[in-house]
Structures are given as C-alpha cells and as structure tokens.
Design an enzyme around this catalytic site. Structure first.
Site, short mmCIF file in Angstrom:
data_model
loop_
_atom_site.label_atom_id
_atom_site.label_comp_id
_atom_site.label_asym_id
_atom_site.label_seq_id
_atom_site.Cartn_x
_atom_site.Cartn_y
_atom_site.Cartn_z
N SER A 47 0.50 -1.71 0.02
CA SER A 47 0.11 -0.08 -0.30
C SER A 47 0.75 1.38 0.09
O SER A 47 0.14 2.30 -0.85
CB SER A 47 -1.20 -0.26 1.07
OG SER A 47 -0.09 -0.12 2.56
N ASP A 68 -2.94 7.22 10.11
CA ASP A 68 -3.07 6.17 10.94
C ASP A 68 -1.68 5.38 11.02
O ASP A 68 -1.57 4.97 11.69
CB ASP A 68 -3.25 5.15 9.30
CG ASP A 68 -2.45 4.63 7.84
OD1 ASP A 68 -1.62 5.95 8.83
OD2 ASP A 68 -2.86 4.28 7.30
N HIS A 96 0.22 5.14 6.84
CA HIS A 96 0.81 5.83 5.48
C HIS A 96 1.48 7.81 5.90
O HIS A 96 0.87 7.26 6.91
CB HIS A 96 -0.26 6.01 4.74
CG HIS A 96 -0.84 4.22 4.76
ND1 HIS A 96 -1.84 3.72 5.11
CD2 HIS A 96 -0.12 3.42 3.33
CE1 HIS A 96 -1.65 1.86 4.95
NE2 HIS A 96 -0.96 2.35 3.84
#
Length: 797
Positions: free
Chosen positions: A94, A270, A273
């Site tokens: 991600s 979070d 990221h």
C-alpha cells in the site's frame, strides 16, 4: 572626537588590511575549498543521484533540499516530454501504491485514488504515450518473483522504470516473528539476481521501508515497530548491495523516503501511511532521478552530468592558457632585465647609484597581465557553475532571510558616512551611494528568493527602474553639457558595459540576452546617443544662444516618446526588428525575443523620465534657481518644506500601493508609468535638505563603483545554476557559507572592475585611425563568434 577616532581607526585597518590583501586571502580560500571539494568527491563519489536518493533535509515546511544538488519541480508538460513512450511499473504494498498515485498525479493531477486497493491499477496517457502501472504484491514472495521473472524473459513487457518495495505486510501477517524475517531474507536473495539483470537495461529502485508512528497504529498493526522495519531494511540493503560481487549493484536504494518520513510521519492519519505532501516529495525525487538527464532543467542539478565543452569554450580556454603562459614568460624576462639594472655601489664613495632609466609599463604587459588574471577568474566561474565541483542548493524564502540582512547593511551604511566633495544634486558620491545600496538590496533579494513575495518584488522593480533612470540622467547630462558625440566615447561606454558579459557568454555558453540588464542599458545608451547625435545636434552651449534650440530638443524627445509608445503596444513590430540576424543572436532567449520584449517593456518609460529630469534640472541650474551651496536647502524654506512633504507622501503612497498588490501581471502593467513617482520622490528627499546633500555613505559608494560587476558576477559565483540556486562552498553551515562565498564574490567583482578599466585604456585608443582599426578587428571577431555559434546551434538540433 568620534569622527577623529573613526578616521584613525580606518587608517589603522587600511594599514594592515587592504583590498589587495583581501584578494590574496580570497584566492587562498578558493584553492583550499576547491581542494577539499575535489577530495570529498573522490572519496564519497561524484554521482549526485546517490545523494538525491539517500540524503537531504527540509528547508521549511514541504520544501525538500537534497544534499549537494538542486531538485527541479516538474510541470505536467515536462513530465510528459520526459516519459514519452515509456512504461513505469510500481510493484509492492500500500505504501508503494501511495507513491504510484503521487507519481501519476505529476503527469495528470486529475487522476483519482479510487477502486479496489488490493488489486492492480493501470494508468495510461495515450496522447503522451505514457504508461504507468501499479502491481499489487504486498509481500516479497513467489508471486512477486514470478512477475519480475516475466520481465527478464520478455523485452516487450519489460518496463523502463521499476519501483519496488514491501515489508510491512510480512511483519503484520506473521506477527513480527523472527521466522518471517528469515523468510524475507531468503525471498529477497532469490529475486536479487533478477532485479540485477533488469537493472542492466532498466532503472530499478528498491524503496526502503519508512518508519511508523507507533502511537497511531491500530491494534492489528501494533506489531509493525520501527525496530522491525530497521531489521527488514538492513536485510534488503545488505542482500541487494551484495547481489553482484564484481562491481557495484545496479539496483538503486531509494532510502531518502525514510528521512522524509522521519520529519512528517507525525502528520499521518493512521501511523503507517505518509501524508500527501511527503508522498509528493518522494514522487518528485523519482522524477528528478529519471528525467533530469533527459529534460536537463536549469534548476535541477541532481543527476545531470557536466555539459560538454563547446568549440567556442575550448578556443577560449586555449586563449586564456596562452595568455597565462605568455604573461609568465614576460614576467621572467622582465625580472631578469630588472636584476641587470639593479643599483650598484660606487667604489670610491660606497654609496648606491640608482638606475635613472624607469621603464614604463607596456601595453603588452597590461594585456597579458589582465587576460592572465581574467583567465584564472573565468576558471573559477566555470568551476562554480559548470564543472559540478562545488555544491548547489535551492532557494527558500522567509521574511527573516530577506529583512534581517537588509537591516545589517543599512546599519553599516549609516556608520560609514563622510562629507561629499561637492553638494550638487545627484553628485558622483551620491549616485555611487545610490547604486551601491540598491545593488546590495537586489543581491539579498536574489539570494533569499524574495521574488515569490509580491510586495518585495514590486519594490525591487523600482530599484531596477532607478538604475535605468540613472542611465538616462547620466548619459543625457554628459552629451548635453560636453557635446562629445565622438566614437571614442561610444566605444568606452560599450566596452565598460559589455566586456564582462561577452566573456561570460563565451566561457559559460550562455546567450547575450541571458544577462538581460546589460542588453537593456546598452540599447538605452545607444537610443540616447542616436537621439542626441542625429541632426540637428543640440547641446547646452548651443541652446543658451537661442531659446528655439530648447524647443528643438523637446521635439526630439517627443518623437522618442512616440517611438517608445508604438513599440510597447506593437509586439509584432518589436519582434520583427529584433528577430533580424545578427540582432536575433543577441536578443533571442530559447529561440524567442519575447523575454527581451517583456524586459524592455517593463521599464519602457523610465529612461525617458531620467532624460527629462536631467533636462529640467540642468535648465533650473543654468538659470540659478537652485541653491546648491553646502548646508543650504535646494529651494526657499517654504518651497523646500512643501516639496519634502509631497515627496514623503508620494513615496509612502507608492509603497502602500506596491505592498497591496495582489496580481503580478496587473501591477507590472502599471509599473512603467508610476515607478518614476517613487524615484523622483527619493531624489527630492535625498537632495532638498542641504545637510543630506553634504554627506554620503562611503560603504555604499564603494559597492556602487562595482555595481555592474556585482550584478553580473552573482549569476555564477554567488548564486548558482544560472541564478536559480545558491552556491555552496561550505556545506552544513549556511551562515558561514554565505559569509565566505560573499567575500570571494565581492573580491572577484572588484578585480574584474579593475581589469576592465585597465583593458579599456589599451583596447580603446584616443586617435581615430587606431580606433577604427580596432573596431574592424572587433567586428571580425564577433562575426567569427556568431558563425561558430550558429554552427553549434545547428549541431545541437
């Protein structure tokens, strides 16, 4: 008493430390710094790409500065030009997906982050023929290996750029176990040869894992600690760097994102990221690594090799080398001759007899010495801004970086004040002072990057206009009073203005228009000369005999104003005139004369205002309306007080208007008509009080005498990358770097001013026959340079 102490102190300083001593110290500093930088590059490597990928710091919020080089901010058109017919692949988790999105948004800012996150995401710009893919492989495992293996076997599918990286999923899924780390090492080891094979023909980057903000991590991510991330990064680096035993690995480590994340991870939503601004910085670094060698941006020195020497540069190097050799030969011969003529001792009296023959300095010696010194100085210019020996950094504007140095120089300027030799309006000391403080402010403006702050920009525009105002005032006054329209005067002025710029055009491989201010003042000088020299030649002496000559001069000036107005609003006619060869070679920049038209139009009326002011002032002076005695106000007390009040109000009104500007284009449109208000207001404030005319700042006046050299030299040996960045002689200490580079820069500018003066005496003889022969040689020289330049331009296409 204080004045006496000041003068005694100044003599004491001058006794121990002169300008010559300063220049010797500057030379020693240059040699030491060059040796240190050369040794550093030999030891640490000369590849600025490695620095871009691995090191840097934040200058301010969201402004990243790589170590030793400058990073370019790519526009959409530039990115598409670089990546045309290219395929870029991002493969990983991600975090790599985030980097993919930021990279694509450089090409297409409207691209949206949508769709299933755990799948492949394609992007294609068919118009630009650019393809960028994200491939979802969150772990380094057999699936990722198979994908990479396909690329090694199929040259059609193989991307031109591969950006890979993964680790956090392995930590998360296996709960941070040691077995997972061991498996990660095995998997990295298995794909390392494949990546190395790809890296022989494609650009391959392995993105090291960024740190996390552990306090913000959700419960199912708590096992992803910075300690684990460091262990995985260490494994990746050691394995990928040792994948080839014979030479350095071709797989590039993208470790700079770790440094960026350390400063910005606290802004994460979070804890895992990065915020968007950090991702954009990493994506822009990737773009610089791949595209700088293709696009070759002026303000992007990272990953750019030293430009190859042109034929003209090689010829210039040969000329300066021969001059240096010639001067040393001349010096040795002259020294031997001097030894033979040493004073001898009389045998009877025992007294020394001095040689009565005093050999004058020859023109050849002046030429050789001047070109020898100039050659060494040009070598320094080349080292600073072409040879990639010294470092460069991007500018970053803060209010303190501009206004604090301004306060410093104002204090110094006020401290060093002396009485003027004469008390006339705009006397020589006063104009030198005016040029000096304006030049220092402009230098601070350039190095601080203050052009991004519109109020400062508008005030600096007035300073540039004031220089041009002085051009009109000074040249008109000379021709009007002395009536000297001879070719010798023209050649003197043109040589003084253009000598350094012509040399830099040759040595630094830059067009004449690049140094825009010199073409501007040169053209305006010629406009004033032609206007006054054309029949009928009207001078003050002639006009005093008949009032109608004043009307004739006003008619000439009116026609000049009409021509200026016509060209300002007829861009087509202006461009046709200056697009004719050989004018086009002088006034084109990047194949267009638009920049020249813009620069000329921006201050189109101020030279005329300077001429008109000089005409009115000299007329009032001739009729003895002004009181220019020491300590006397310029007019009667009532008129002087009234004019002072109006001037102060006008000065402040302009500043308030300039400070409230919101749109640069609109303010630039008004600037040519209104800049004269603040200029004339300043002149009246400075000259109406008698005490103000009687003193000047010797500190500012000293800089004013070399203001032209300071303005031109800053392009390459104080700033860098053709003024887009800052020269770094001493890395890691910005304050000390500015002090040292400024000291060297000022010494060089002063020396060039002296060289120009010395050469002007030799190159421009007073007798017309010799002068015309020199002019013929000069025309032939420039003709040869233009022909060689045209050949070079064709070879670059």
């Amino acid at each position: 008493m204080a004045a006496l102490a000041y003068n005694l102190g100044k003599r004491e300083i001058n006794h121990y430390f002169s300008v010559r001593s300063a220049k010797v110290l500057a030379l020693v500093a240059v040699l030491l710094l060059a040796a240190c930088h050369l040794a550093s590059r030999r030891y640490r490597g000369n590849d600025s790409c490695e620095y871009l990928l691995s090191s840097g710091r934040f200058l301010g919020e969201k402004v990243w500065q790589p170590h030793s080089c400058m990073m370019h901010k790519y526009k959409i058109s530039e990115a598409k030009t670089c990546l045309v017919d290219k395929h870029i692949a991002f493969i990983g988790d991600s975090r790599i997906r985030q980097l993919f999105y930021s990279f694509v948004k450089i090409i297409n800012p409207q691209f949206k982050e949508e769709g299933n996150k755990h799948e492949n995401i394609p992007f294609e710009d068919k118009a630009a023929s650019v393809k960028v893919d994200f491939l979802w492989h969150p772990e380094v495992n057999g699936s990722m290996k198979q994908c990479i293996k396909v690329w090694t076997e199929d040259s059609v599918l193989k991307p031109h750029v591969i950006v890979a990286g993964a680790a956090t999923w392995s930590i998360k899924i296996h709960n941070g176990s040691e077995e997972a780390l061991a498996q990660y090492k095995m998997n990295i080891t298995s794909i390392a040869p494949l990546l190395e094979k790809l890296a022989k023909t494609s650009d391959v980057y392995w993105v090291l894992q960024d740190p996390v903000y552990e306090d913000l991590l959700s419960e199912n991510r708590k096992m992803i600690t910075n300690e684990k991330i460091d262990a995985y990064n260490e494994a990746a680096v050691s394995i990928l760097n040792s994948s080839t035993r014979t030479s350095k690995s071709n797989v590039k480590m993208f470790s700079v994102s770790k440094l960026i994340a350390q400063e910005t991870i606290m802004e994460s939503l979070d804890g895992l990221h990065l915020p968007e601004s950090s991702r954009e910085t990493s994506a822009m670094i990737l773009m610089n690594v791949y595209c700088n060698k293709v696009v070759k941006p002026v303000d992007g020195s990272c990953c750019q090799p030293r430009p190859p020497l042109t034929l003209i540069q090689k010829l210039a190097a040969c000329f300066f080398t021969l001059s240096i050799i010639g001067y040393f030969i001349f010096y040795v011969i002259h020294r031997n001759a001097h030894r033979k003529n040493k004073p001898c001792t009389d045998l009877e009296s025992g007294e020394e007899k001095k040689n009565i023959i005093n050999t004058p300095v020859s023109s050849l010696e002046i030429l050789l010495q001047s070109f020898c010194k100039l050659g060494l100085i040009m070598a320094y210019f080349y080292m600073c801004d072409r040879a990639n020996l010294f470092m460069k950094e991007n500018k970053f504007y803060t209010h303190s970086s501009f206004f604090i140095p301004i306060i410093y120089i104002l204090v110094l300027g006020v401290f060093y004040n002396e009485n003027t030799k004469e008390t006339k309006v705009l006397n020589r000391e006063q104009t030198d002072e005016w040029k000096g403080w304006m030049q220092l402010v402009i230098l601070i403006y350039h190095i601080s990057g203050a052009s991004t702050f519109l109020p400062v920009y508008m005030h600096i525009r007035v300073l540039v206009a004031a220089y041009l105002f002085q051009t009109g005032y000074g040249h008109f006054s000379y021709f009007w009073i002395k009536g000297d329209f001879g070719i010798h005067r023209v050649c003197q002025v043109l040589f003084r203005l253009n000598f350094l710029v012509v040399v830099l055009c040759i040595v630094m491989d830059r067009p004449y228009q690049f140094y825009y201010f010199v073409p501007l003042v040169t053209v305006w000088f010629m406009v004033i000369y032609v206007t006054l020299a054309l029949w009928p030649q009207i001078t003050q002496k002639k006009a005093n005999g008949n009032f109608f000559w004043y009307l004739g001069l006003l008619l000439k000036l009116g026609l000049l104003l009409l021509c200026i107005w016509f060209l300002a609003y007829s861009q087509g006619a202006f461009e046709k005139i200056f697009s004719l060869w050989p004018l086009s070679k002088c006034f084109e920049l990047e194949g267009s004369v638009y920049e020249w038209w813009f620069r000329w139009r921006l201050d189109r009326y101020v030279v005329f205002h300077g001429v008109l002011f000089a005409f009115i002032y000299l007329a009032l002076q001739r009729r003895q309306i002004l009181s220019e005695g020491k300590g006397e106000p310029l007019f009667s007390n009532k008129i002087s007080n009234f004019l002072l009040f109006v001037s102060v109000v006008s000065f402040l009104t302009y500043s308030i208007w300039a400070s409230s500007c919101k749109n640069k284009a609109e303010c630039n449109e008004l600037h040519p008509s209104v800049s004269v208000v603040q200029i004339v207001a300043f002149i009246l404030i400075r000259n109406i009080p008698g005490y103000a005319r009687s003193i000047y700042s010797s500190f500012f006046a000293w800089f004013g005498k070399i203001s032209l050299e300071l303005f031109i030299c800053q392009y390459h040996i104080w700033l860098a990358a053709d003024t887009r960045g800052i020269l770094v002689l001493i890395p890691g200490n910005p304050t000390l770097n500015i002090i040292v580079s400024t000291f060297i820069f000022v010494c060089v500018a002063h020396e060039i001013s002296q060289i120009t003066t010395d050469l002007a005496q030799v190159v421009i003889p007073k007798d017309n026959p010799s002068l015309f022969r020199r002019l013929a040689c000069t025309i032939a020289f420039f003709g040869g340079v233009l022909i060689l330049s045209s050949i070079q331009d064709k070879s670059r296409l």
